[in-house]
Design a protein around this motif. Structure first.
Motif, PDB file in Angstrom:
ATOM      1  N   VAL A   1       0.741  -1.413  -0.208  1.00  0.00           N
ATOM      2  CA  VAL A   1      -0.057   0.192   0.128  1.00  0.00           C
ATOM      3  C   VAL A   1       0.805   1.563  -0.033  1.00  0.00           C
ATOM      4  N   SER A   2       0.009   2.459  -0.410  1.00  0.00           N
ATOM      5  CA  SER A   2       0.530   3.265  -0.495  1.00  0.00           C
ATOM      6  C   SER A   2       0.165   4.181   1.236  1.00  0.00           C
ATOM      7  N   ALA A   3       0.642   5.849   1.239  1.00  0.00           N
ATOM      8  CA  ALA A   3       0.230   6.952   1.969  1.00  0.00           C
ATOM      9  C   ALA A   3      -1.067   7.252   1.293  1.00  0.00           C
ATOM     10  N   PRO A   4      -1.897   7.700   2.741  1.00  0.00           N
ATOM     11  CA  PRO A   4      -3.058   7.856   1.770  1.00  0.00           C
ATOM     12  C   PRO A   4      -3.261   9.083   0.400  1.00  0.00           C
TER      13      PRO A   4
ATOM     14  N   ILE B   1      -4.222  17.766   0.291  1.00  0.00           N
ATOM     15  CA  ILE B   1      -3.299  17.188   0.715  1.00  0.00           C
ATOM     16  C   ILE B   1      -2.853  15.629   1.355  1.00  0.00           C
ATOM     17  N   LYS B   2      -2.044  14.993  -0.431  1.00  0.00           N
ATOM     18  CA  LYS B   2      -1.188  13.783  -0.143  1.00  0.00           C
ATOM     19  C   LYS B   2      -0.543  13.670   1.526  1.00  0.00           C
ATOM     20  N   VAL B   3      -0.737  12.453   2.380  1.00  0.00           N
ATOM     21  CA  VAL B   3       0.485  12.146   3.966  1.00  0.00           C
ATOM     22  C   VAL B   3       0.919  12.307   2.964  1.00  0.00           C
ATOM     23  N   THR B   4       1.756  11.987   2.282  1.00  0.00           N
ATOM     24  CA  THR B   4       3.855  11.812   2.273  1.00  0.00           C
ATOM     25  C   THR B   4       3.881  13.381   2.135  1.00  0.00           C
ATOM     26  N   ASP B   5       3.259  14.550   1.466  1.00  0.00           N
ATOM     27  CA  ASP B   5       3.330  15.682   1.462  1.00  0.00           C
ATOM     28  C   ASP B   5       3.470  16.536   2.945  1.00  0.00           C
TER      29      ASP B   5
ATOM     30  N   GLY C   1       4.030   7.763   6.212  1.00  0.00           N
ATOM     31  CA  GLY C   1       2.735   7.878   5.220  1.00  0.00           C
ATOM     32  C   GLY C   1       1.825   6.562   5.223  1.00  0.00           C
ATOM     33  N   GLU C   2       3.436   4.840   4.203  1.00  0.00           N
ATOM     34  CA  GLU C   2       3.032   4.056   3.657  1.00  0.00           C
ATOM     35  C   GLU C   2       3.169   2.832   5.129  1.00  0.00           C
ATOM     36  N   TYR C   3       3.891   3.205   6.050  1.00  0.00           N
ATOM     37  CA  TYR C   3       4.303   2.474   7.699  1.00  0.00           C
ATOM     38  C   TYR C   3       2.330   2.684   7.870  1.00  0.00           C
TER      39      TYR C   3
ATOM     40  N   GLY D   1       4.327   0.239   1.065  1.00  0.00           N
ATOM     41  CA  GLY D   1       5.292   0.108  -0.389  1.00  0.00           C
ATOM     42  C   GLY D   1       6.182   1.727  -0.110  1.00  0.00           C
ATOM     43  N   PHE D   2       7.167   2.305  -1.031  1.00  0.00           N
ATOM     44  CA  PHE D   2       7.987   3.116  -1.459  1.00  0.00           C
ATOM     45  C   PHE D   2       9.131   2.919  -0.435  1.00  0.00           C
ATOM     46  N   TYR D   3       9.647   2.251   1.128  1.00  0.00           N
ATOM     47  CA  TYR D   3      10.829   2.366   1.548  1.00  0.00           C
ATOM     48  C   TYR D   3      11.679   0.669   1.751  1.00  0.00           C
TER      49      TYR D   3
ATOM     50  N   SER E   1      12.717   6.645  -5.680  1.00  0.00           N
ATOM     51  CA  SER E   1      11.124   7.936  -5.548  1.00  0.00           C
ATOM     52  C   SER E   1      10.437   8.136  -5.283  1.00  0.00           C
ATOM     53  N   ARG E   2      10.016   9.045  -6.005  1.00  0.00           N
ATOM     54  CA  ARG E   2       8.325  10.001  -5.429  1.00  0.00           C
ATOM     55  C   ARG E   2       7.672   8.176  -6.471  1.00  0.00           C
ATOM     56  N   GLY E   3       6.394   8.237  -6.042  1.00  0.00           N
ATOM     57  CA  GLY E   3       5.892   6.842  -6.392  1.00  0.00           C
ATOM     58  C   GLY E   3       5.962   6.087  -5.975  1.00  0.00           C
ATOM     59  N   GLY E   4       7.280   5.742  -5.873  1.00  0.00           N
ATOM     60  CA  GLY E   4       7.539   4.091  -5.690  1.00  0.00           C
ATOM     61  C   GLY E   4       7.479   3.514  -5.254  1.00  0.00           C
ATOM     62  N   SER E   5       6.127   3.420  -4.329  1.00  0.00           N
ATOM     63  CA  SER E   5       4.877   1.941  -3.747  1.00  0.00           C
ATOM     64  C   SER E   5       5.013   1.035  -5.425  1.00  0.00           C
ATOM     65  N   ASP E   6       4.957   1.413  -6.529  1.00  0.00           N
ATOM     66  CA  ASP E   6       4.397   0.304  -7.550  1.00  0.00           C
ATOM     67  C   ASP E   6       5.900  -0.002  -7.610  1.00  0.00           C
ATOM     68  N   ILE E   7       6.864   0.488  -7.150  1.00  0.00           N
ATOM     69  CA  ILE E   7       8.575  -0.654  -7.429  1.00  0.00           C
ATOM     70  C   ILE E   7       8.200  -1.322  -6.239  1.00  0.00           C
TER      71      ILE E   7
HETATM   72  N1  ASP Z   1       2.965   8.471  -0.996  1.00  0.00           N
HETATM   73  C1  ASP Z   1       5.014   8.209  -1.853  1.00  0.00           C
HETATM   74  C2  ASP Z   1       4.522   9.727  -3.266  1.00  0.00           C
HETATM   75  O1  ASP Z   1       3.771   9.985  -2.545  1.00  0.00           O
HETATM   76  C3  ASP Z   1       5.089   7.181  -2.663  1.00  0.00           C
HETATM   77  C4  ASP Z   1       3.654   6.682  -4.285  1.00  0.00           C
HETATM   78  O2  ASP Z   1       2.984   6.739  -2.911  1.00  0.00           O
HETATM   79  O3  ASP Z   1       4.460   5.506  -4.456  1.00  0.00           O
HETATM   80  O4  ASP Z   1       4.958   9.327  -3.579  1.00  0.00           O
END
Ligand code: ASP
Length: 439
Positions: free
Chosen positions: A37-40, A48-52, A115-117, A169-171, A183-189
């Motif tokens: 999962v990603s952060a909300p 605002i995204k939780v990561t931000d 956020g992911e945790y 995800g993400f870390y 890098s940003r969006g890395g939960s896909d990885i």
């Molecule tokens: N939460 C992280 C981001 O906003 C990672 C992700 O969403 O994949 O970049």
């Protein structure tokens, strides 16, 4: 048994309603055993995204030595999610511990990873699944690349006793033992890594769109949906700005030929887009699969008579960029000319001057010019190699839209044609090419 790894992105985790939809999807198919999962993400435009929010926590922490004011916003998001879900979970203690650890670690990556945790902790509770902390199973090497051998082994061991498991995800963990993010969006990885580790039959990537579109719907109304595309096409399109999936996500799954399917959490019955190895790829008869563009490149154009006969010319030019640590996107060349295309961010300010000076010293060119604010547009498709006249159609479409191509590069695999245009022509150019090939 065949199993599926599912990654749920930020909008799928944005609030209790979305997370309930996620639970329903997971429970509707018993093969969906491992979840990333990603952060909300954003709940509405302007949210605002939780990561931000977490990056703001880190800013506050750096300035004041503590992040309690900014962390209050993160706290509110998770408290309201747990309340909406109506689950038995002492989220306050988890948040207290998290805040304490953020203040102690004082690291931007660690802060951003929370956020992911937290999302994964909540999702594991909601599903009654095992929570596996990515810090314990995803490892980076000294050079920042994934340590695949160690990671895949650790993930397989961690899931061995789990009926269902949830990973943030993400870390993962850096070579220095500290939490490190992609890098940003890395939960896909991360999703792709888990899919590879457990040898999944498919990697489902759940988003808020029903798959890949042939171009950005903000540029063209209702573009055609792509039913399936190859790993290579995906890489080209996502690298050039089609941001449904992180462009690095194919690497872990590609070696094991695991297909990726993009699905919509809010319309799970929609077919989505399958991203397949070339051996399973079924072209749908179109010449072009998709078009994507990215702005803000810098082109350094070098001219010198008899460049073609000067052995080592290109190497010398490239050595200057290497010395300055600038990575190169493209190198279109002619007999007496060559251009180097770089991301403008890589070469800001004095660095550009140093590179120009370095090239002058190294190869003594007749002319050296810099073009800034260039957008690159990639027209991608395996179908292009077998159809004559594709580039003629593309350039005719550009000419009719009155767009000047500042640079052209066609990959030798004939998988893509890349054109450089002025930043302000980017959208117009994508639309013109789209209409030429898709009507
Ligand atoms: N939460 C992280 C981001 O906003 C990672 C992700 O969403 O994949 O970049």
């Amino acid at each position: 048994m065949t199993l599926k790894v599912c990654k749920f992105g930020g909008t799928s985790m944005a609030d209790g309603i979305a997370m309930t939809a996620v639970k329903k999807i997971i429970e509707s198919d018993e093969k969906r055993k491992f979840i990333v999962v990603s952060a909300p993400g954003k709940r509405f435009n302007g949210d605002i995204k939780v990561t931000d929010l977490l990056y703001s926590c880190y800013d506050e922490l750096s300035k004041k030595g503590d992040c309690s004011a900014a962390f209050a916003n993160v706290r509110k998001r998770f408290e309201s999610i747990v309340k909406e879900l109506n689950i038995e979970m002492d989220i306050t203690s988890v948040l207290d511990e998290t805040e304490k650890r953020i203040n102690a670690e004082k690291s931007s990556d660690f802060t951003a990873s929370r956020g992911e945790y937290l999302s994964a902790r909540v999702m594991a509770q909601l599903l009654g699944a095992k929570f596996i902390d990515s810090e314990d199973v995803v490892f980076f090497k000294e050079d920042g690349q994934l340590d695949g051998v160690k990671t895949y082994k650790a993930i397989s061991a961690a899931v061995a006793d789990a009926e269902k498991a949830v990973f943030p995800g993400f870390y993962g963990k850096g070579a220095n033992g500290k939490v490190k993010t992609f890098s940003r969006g890395g939960s896909d990885i991360s999703g792709a890594i888990v899919a590879r580790a457990v040898n999944a039959s498919v990697y489902e990537n759940w988003t808020d769109v029903s798959g890949f579109l042939a171009c950005d719907p903000r540029i063209v109304d209702n573009p055609k949906k792509i039913k399936n595309l190859s790993y290579k096409e995906l890489r080209e399109l996502s690298y050039m700005g089609a941001n449904v999936l992180h462009s690095e996500s194919i690497f872990p799954v590609r070696k094991a030929n695991i297909p990726i399917v993009i699905k919509n959490t809010f319309r799970p019955e929609d077919e989505g887009t399958a991203i397949l190895p070339i051996s399973q790829y079924k072209p749908d008869g179109t010449v072009v699969t998709g078009i994507a563009g990215k702005k803000n490149f810098t082109v350094i154009l070098i001219e010198k008579n008899h460049m073609n006969t000067e052995i080592g010319f290109i190497r010398k030019v490239l050595s200057v960029l290497e010395r300055e640590g600038v990575s190169i996107e493209h190198i279109p060349s002619g007999i007496d000319t060559m251009s180097v295309v770089v991301d403008s961010e890589e070469i800001q300010g004095y660095k550009l001057e140093q590179v120009i000076e370095g090239i002058r010293n190294e190869v003594d060119p007749d002319v050296i010019r810099v073009m800034e604010n260039v957008a690159l547009i990639a027209t991608v498709g395996h179908g292009m190699s077998s159809s004559i006249g594709t580039s003629a159609r593309l350039f005719k479409a550009m000419a009719e839209a009155n767009i000047n191509a500042k640079m052209i590069d066609q990959g030798s695999s004939e998988l893509n044609i890349i054109v450089g245009v002025k930043n302000e022509d980017c959208e117009k150019c994508i639309a013109a090419i789209y209409h030429e090939f898709f009507g």
